[in-house]
Design a protein around this motif. Structure first.
Motif, PDB file in Angstrom:
ATOM      1  N   SER A  44     -25.879  13.481  41.822  1.00 16.16           N
ATOM      2  CA  SER A  44     -25.599  14.891  42.106  1.00 16.16           C
ATOM      3  C   SER A  44     -25.056  15.625  40.892  1.00 16.16           C
ATOM      4  O   SER A  44     -25.381  16.798  40.670  1.00 16.16           O
ATOM      5  CB  SER A  44     -24.607  15.010  43.268  1.00 16.16           C
ATOM      6  OG  SER A  44     -23.389  14.364  42.964  1.00 16.16           O
ATOM      7  N   SER A  45     -24.242  14.939  40.084  1.00 17.15           N
ATOM      8  CA  SER A  45     -23.664  15.599  38.910  1.00 17.15           C
ATOM      9  C   SER A  45     -24.679  15.807  37.800  1.00 17.15           C
ATOM     10  O   SER A  45     -24.443  16.602  36.885  1.00 17.15           O
ATOM     11  CB  SER A  45     -22.476  14.780  38.383  1.00 17.15           C
ATOM     12  OG  SER A  45     -22.906  13.510  37.945  1.00 17.15           O
ATOM     13  N   LYS A  48     -28.994  18.951  38.175  1.00 18.08           N
ATOM     14  CA  LYS A  48     -29.408  20.217  37.557  1.00 18.08           C
ATOM     15  C   LYS A  48     -30.096  19.957  36.219  1.00 18.08           C
ATOM     16  O   LYS A  48     -31.144  20.535  35.919  1.00 18.08           O
ATOM     17  CB  LYS A  48     -28.206  21.138  37.365  1.00 18.08           C
ATOM     18  CG  LYS A  48     -28.575  22.537  36.880  1.00 18.08           C
ATOM     19  CD  LYS A  48     -27.354  23.427  36.768  1.00 18.08           C
ATOM     20  CE  LYS A  48     -27.768  24.855  36.400  1.00 18.08           C
ATOM     21  NZ  LYS A  48     -28.475  24.927  35.111  1.00 18.08           N
ATOM     22  N   THR A  49     -29.518  19.061  35.412  1.00 20.58           N
ATOM     23  CA  THR A  49     -30.125  18.709  34.128  1.00 20.58           C
ATOM     24  C   THR A  49     -31.482  18.045  34.330  1.00 20.58           C
ATOM     25  O   THR A  49     -32.451  18.341  33.623  1.00 20.58           O
ATOM     26  CB  THR A  49     -29.196  17.754  33.352  1.00 20.58           C
ATOM     27  OG1 THR A  49     -27.944  18.398  33.138  1.00 20.58           O
ATOM     28  CG2 THR A  49     -29.803  17.363  32.017  1.00 20.58           C
ATOM     29  N   ALA A  51     -33.548  18.389  36.874  1.00 19.93           N
ATOM     30  CA  ALA A  51     -34.514  19.384  37.333  1.00 19.93           C
ATOM     31  C   ALA A  51     -34.986  20.266  36.183  1.00 19.93           C
ATOM     32  O   ALA A  51     -36.165  20.646  36.118  1.00 19.93           O
ATOM     33  CB  ALA A  51     -33.905  20.228  38.443  1.00 19.93           C
ATOM     34  N   ASP A  52     -34.082  20.610  35.257  1.00 18.02           N
ATOM     35  CA  ASP A  52     -34.476  21.398  34.083  1.00 18.02           C
ATOM     36  C   ASP A  52     -35.472  20.622  33.233  1.00 18.02           C
ATOM     37  O   ASP A  52     -36.486  21.161  32.781  1.00 18.02           O
ATOM     38  CB  ASP A  52     -33.246  21.752  33.242  1.00 18.02           C
ATOM     39  CG  ASP A  52     -32.408  22.856  33.864  1.00 18.02           C
ATOM     40  OD1 ASP A  52     -32.950  23.615  34.689  1.00 18.02           O
ATOM     41  OD2 ASP A  52     -31.201  22.945  33.541  1.00 18.02           O
ATOM     42  N   GLN A  57     -36.659  23.059  39.208  1.00 13.63           N
ATOM     43  CA  GLN A  57     -35.404  23.480  39.824  1.00 13.63           C
ATOM     44  C   GLN A  57     -35.590  23.767  41.313  1.00 13.63           C
ATOM     45  O   GLN A  57     -34.737  23.440  42.132  1.00 13.63           O
ATOM     46  CB  GLN A  57     -34.856  24.727  39.123  1.00 13.63           C
ATOM     47  CG  GLN A  57     -34.049  24.448  37.873  1.00 13.63           C
ATOM     48  CD  GLN A  57     -32.737  23.729  38.151  1.00 13.63           C
ATOM     49  OE1 GLN A  57     -32.290  23.647  39.273  1.00 13.63           O
ATOM     50  NE2 GLN A  57     -32.135  23.168  37.107  1.00 13.63           N
ATOM     51  N   GLN A  60     -35.581  20.441  43.403  1.00 17.91           N
ATOM     52  CA  GLN A  60     -34.564  19.410  43.226  1.00 17.91           C
ATOM     53  C   GLN A  60     -33.967  18.938  44.546  1.00 17.91           C
ATOM     54  O   GLN A  60     -33.600  17.774  44.687  1.00 17.91           O
ATOM     55  CB  GLN A  60     -33.459  19.890  42.281  1.00 17.91           C
ATOM     56  CG  GLN A  60     -32.654  21.075  42.770  1.00 17.91           C
ATOM     57  CD  GLN A  60     -31.460  21.359  41.870  1.00 17.91           C
ATOM     58  OE1 GLN A  60     -30.528  20.570  41.801  1.00 17.91           O
ATOM     59  NE2 GLN A  60     -31.513  22.473  41.157  1.00 17.91           N
ATOM     60  N   TRP A 182     -30.609  11.577  30.760  1.00 21.22           N
ATOM     61  CA  TRP A 182     -30.505  11.623  32.225  1.00 21.22           C
ATOM     62  C   TRP A 182     -31.163  10.435  32.894  1.00 21.22           C
ATOM     63  O   TRP A 182     -30.806  10.073  34.028  1.00 21.22           O
ATOM     64  CB  TRP A 182     -31.092  12.926  32.774  1.00 21.22           C
ATOM     65  CG  TRP A 182     -32.587  13.086  32.621  1.00 21.22           C
ATOM     66  CD1 TRP A 182     -33.234  13.781  31.648  1.00 21.22           C
ATOM     67  CD2 TRP A 182     -33.606  12.546  33.469  1.00 21.22           C
ATOM     68  NE1 TRP A 182     -34.602  13.715  31.824  1.00 21.22           N
ATOM     69  CE2 TRP A 182     -34.851  12.960  32.938  1.00 21.22           C
ATOM     70  CE3 TRP A 182     -33.605  11.759  34.614  1.00 21.22           C
ATOM     71  CZ2 TRP A 182     -36.070  12.610  33.514  1.00 21.22           C
ATOM     72  CZ3 TRP A 182     -34.819  11.392  35.196  1.00 21.22           C
ATOM     73  CH2 TRP A 182     -36.028  11.820  34.649  1.00 21.22           C
ATOM     74  N   ASN A 477     -25.633  31.182  43.383  1.00 22.55           N
ATOM     75  CA  ASN A 477     -26.163  29.819  43.280  1.00 22.55           C
ATOM     76  C   ASN A 477     -26.052  29.277  41.863  1.00 22.55           C
ATOM     77  O   ASN A 477     -26.211  28.076  41.652  1.00 22.55           O
ATOM     78  CB  ASN A 477     -27.633  29.789  43.725  1.00 22.55           C
ATOM     79  CG  ASN A 477     -27.769  30.002  45.220  1.00 22.55           C
ATOM     80  OD1 ASN A 477     -27.231  29.239  46.006  1.00 22.55           O
ATOM     81  ND2 ASN A 477     -28.477  31.058  45.613  1.00 22.55           N
ATOM     82  N   ASP A 478     -25.811  30.150  40.896  1.00 22.91           N
ATOM     83  CA  ASP A 478     -25.653  29.715  39.508  1.00 22.91           C
ATOM     84  C   ASP A 478     -24.381  30.339  38.949  1.00 22.91           C
ATOM     85  O   ASP A 478     -24.322  31.544  38.705  1.00 22.91           O
ATOM     86  CB  ASP A 478     -26.869  30.144  38.679  1.00 22.91           C
ATOM     87  CG  ASP A 478     -26.784  29.642  37.231  1.00 22.91           C
ATOM     88  OD1 ASP A 478     -25.829  28.895  36.905  1.00 22.91           O
ATOM     89  OD2 ASP A 478     -27.673  30.000  36.434  1.00 22.91           O
ATOM     90  N   SER A 480     -22.780  29.201  36.156  1.00 22.36           N
ATOM     91  CA  SER A 480     -22.551  28.754  34.780  1.00 22.36           C
ATOM     92  C   SER A 480     -22.062  29.887  33.878  1.00 22.36           C
ATOM     93  O   SER A 480     -21.380  29.640  32.878  1.00 22.36           O
ATOM     94  CB  SER A 480     -23.835  28.145  34.195  1.00 22.36           C
ATOM     95  OG  SER A 480     -24.899  29.094  34.240  1.00 22.36           O
TER      96      SER A 480
END
Length: 548
Positions: A44-45, A48-49, A51-52, A57, A60, A182, A477-478, A480
């Motif tokens: 889970s952590s 995101k990486t 999926a990129d 994305q 995912q 990853w 949802n983002d 960052s």
């Protein structure tokens, strides 16, 4: 139905193992359980990486959903098959499937491939935790079992911290040992799984009574028909809309599947995947009900607290994992301490009651935290949460397995794990929905209040791009962008998130309060001084004597 006595690896058949032998077996079981528990947090952590990197994305969530579906569905199947064919072959099968799935996931070249490989990995994960608990139930007497289950709780706690740390570390690396960073989120499982295979193959030599009984494949199919739509809508419902035609269709199909499953289990009797007669036992029934409720609250808290640390406090996934250490410490202290006391006194209900009470109190405590709450206060409340979880989780498992026949240990243990996972899935879906359904309005209210202050108006004038972004609607949802945003402008957004998370924690506290009320109904059945393996051995000897 007839039984034939066989032995896995030629072990003595009297059912009694020494403390040293138990610890030897435990070493292999802990490796398997560590694999399952670590995977729940490490991926889970880093998702995101991942999926990129795989340009997916929007897909995912399916990588998580696919794993969740197969892991949940296979859990009761492993329990039943291990009762029929033995723990060792099924446990080795689970480790092997998880190993192959991890290796394939680490080599995935698209999100579609990753979802398929994660589904395969989940087929193994379903047996890792439930079979480890079933085996320790086989070889230890209920009076002594909590001491050893405390080690499992420690593994569970350590993995909850190590997962985000390790996942964040590998996700942040461009490459490691010639592979993209990853990919090691999955490949790190390989050496652990290989070690588990070797250890389990050598040390898990237990007697087994082979039962000639039909496998309830129709029950498994009906369970899949019931659970797959419900698990999918639990993961996707927030995006689809809980009342959308797609969601409603999922509810309908799931309901049909559940009804068919119950009818099939009633028809199969003792051969059922989840024998309904187990739920006629009052201790097992109450323990299972409380386990579901605990799963809702537990996963809700363990999902929401890292979000608070990362969004409101600005921690990275790795830092958030380390800041969860007090929760792990609480789990370890309570599980080992309660295990020793249960072994000494033979009393366990007080720990289940106290544990649920502490968990509810901790969630209500978390509902009071905000943007300016000192980190030390948050970590202290997390420690209390860990104390409650460590006291109650293993105790409910002990109560459930102590109430069933020794020949039902596998299915009883897998049922407890299965229902905890169902509760956790439902809790995560509900709490995330509460969070994202309320956070927009909470942020808007905080921004309106901030607009009345000169400092916020001045900061907004200096950042016209952000003013346009706010006017067009903030994408929650983002988050960052918060790390580089002017602290004055970020403040209302953080307040909105903190307020919504407080609502989530209140909801979780209410759920666990219901569990706290129900657990008082748990009858404290005396703990046996004989392991399930010993009891089965005595039953077999008695049957053999009658036959002659």
């Amino acid at each position: 139905m007839s039984d034939t006595i066989t032995a896995e690896g030629g072990a003595a058949t009297n059912g009694r193992l020494s403390h040293r032998q138990i610890l030897t077996v435990l070493s292999g079981l802990m490796l398997g359980m560590f694999l399952a528990a670590l995977d729940q947090t490490i991926v889970s952590s880093a998702m995101k990486t991942i999926a990129d990197e795989l340009h997916g994305q929007s897909l995912q969530a399916w990588a998580t959903t696919a794993y969740l579906i197969t892991a949940t569905l296979s859990t009761p199947l492993y329990g039943k098959l291990s009762d029929l064919f033995g723990r060792k072959p099924m446990y080795l099968t689970a480790i092997s499937l998880f190993l192959v799935g991890s290796l394939a996931s680490g080599m995935a070249s698209s999100m579609y491939e990753l979802a398929a490989f994660r589904a395969f990995q989940g087929l193994g994960a379903g047996g890792l935790m439930s079979l480890a608990l079933a085996i320790i139930t086989d070889i230890t007497a209920p009076r002594e079992r909590s001491k050893y289950q405390g080690y499992f709780m420690a593994v569970f706690g350590i993995s909850s911290v190590a997962g985000p740390v390790v996942g964040g570390f590998f996700a942040g690396l461009d490459s490691f040992a010639g592979l993209t960073g990853w990919r090691w989120v999955f490949l790190v499982n390989v050496p652990i799984a290989l070690a588990a295979l070797v250890v389990v193959s050598k040390v898990l030599n237990l007697p087994h009574v082979r039962v000639k009984q039909r496998v309830d494949f129709l029950g498994a199919g009906a369970l899949a028909l019931g659970l797959v739509p419900l698990l999918v809508v639990a993961e996707q419902g927030r995006e689809w809309g809980w009342g959308s035609p797609t969601s409603l269709a999922m509810y309908a199909v799931g309901l049909i599947g559940v009804v068919l499953f119950i009818l099939q289990e009633r028809r199969m009797g003792d051969a059922a995947l989840l024998p309904l007669r187990l739920f006629s036992r009052p201790v097992f029934r109450v323990a299972t009900m409380v386990t579901v409720i605990q799963g809702i609250g537990m996963f809700g808290a363990m999902m929401s607290l890292p979000l608070y640390l990362q969004i409101v406090k600005g921690a990275s996934p790795t830092q958030a994992g380390l800041q969860m250490l007090p929760l792990t410490l609480g789990i370890m202290v309570a599980s080992l301490g309660s295990g020793a006391l249960i072994s000494r006194t033979g009393r366990y209900k007080a720990f289940a009651v106290t544990g649920l009470g502490l968990m509810a109190a901790a969630l209500f405590g978390l509902a009071t935290i905000g943007v300016d709450t000192p980190l030390g206060v948050v970590m202290a409340i997390a420690f209390v949460m860990g104390l409650g979880l460590g006291s109650s989780m293993q105790t409910l498992q002990l109560a459930a397995t102590n109430d069933v026949s020794p020949r039902d240990i596998g299915v009883a243990t897998s049922s407890a794990t299965f229902f905890r996972q169902i509760g956790g899935t439902a809790g995560t879906a509900v709490f995330l929905s509460i969070l994202f359904a309320t956070v927009g309005d909470r942020i808007a209210a905080a921004v309106r209040s901030a607009l009345a202050t000169p400092s916020y108006v001045a900061a907004l004038a200096q950042h016209p791009e952000f003013a346009k972004q706010m006017a067009g609607g903030l994408d929650v949802n983002d988050t960052s962008f918060l790390s580089s945003l002017d602290p004055v402008l970020a403040r209302p957004i953080l307040e909105g998130f903190a307020s919504s998370m407080s609502t989530v924690f209140v909801a979780g506290g209410i759920v666990l309060t219901i569990g706290f009320a129900l657990v008082w109904l748990l009858k404290e059945k005396p703990l046996s001084d004989k392991s399930a393996m010993e009891q089965r051995s005595e039953e077999d000897a008695a049957q053999l004597a009658l036959a002659h």
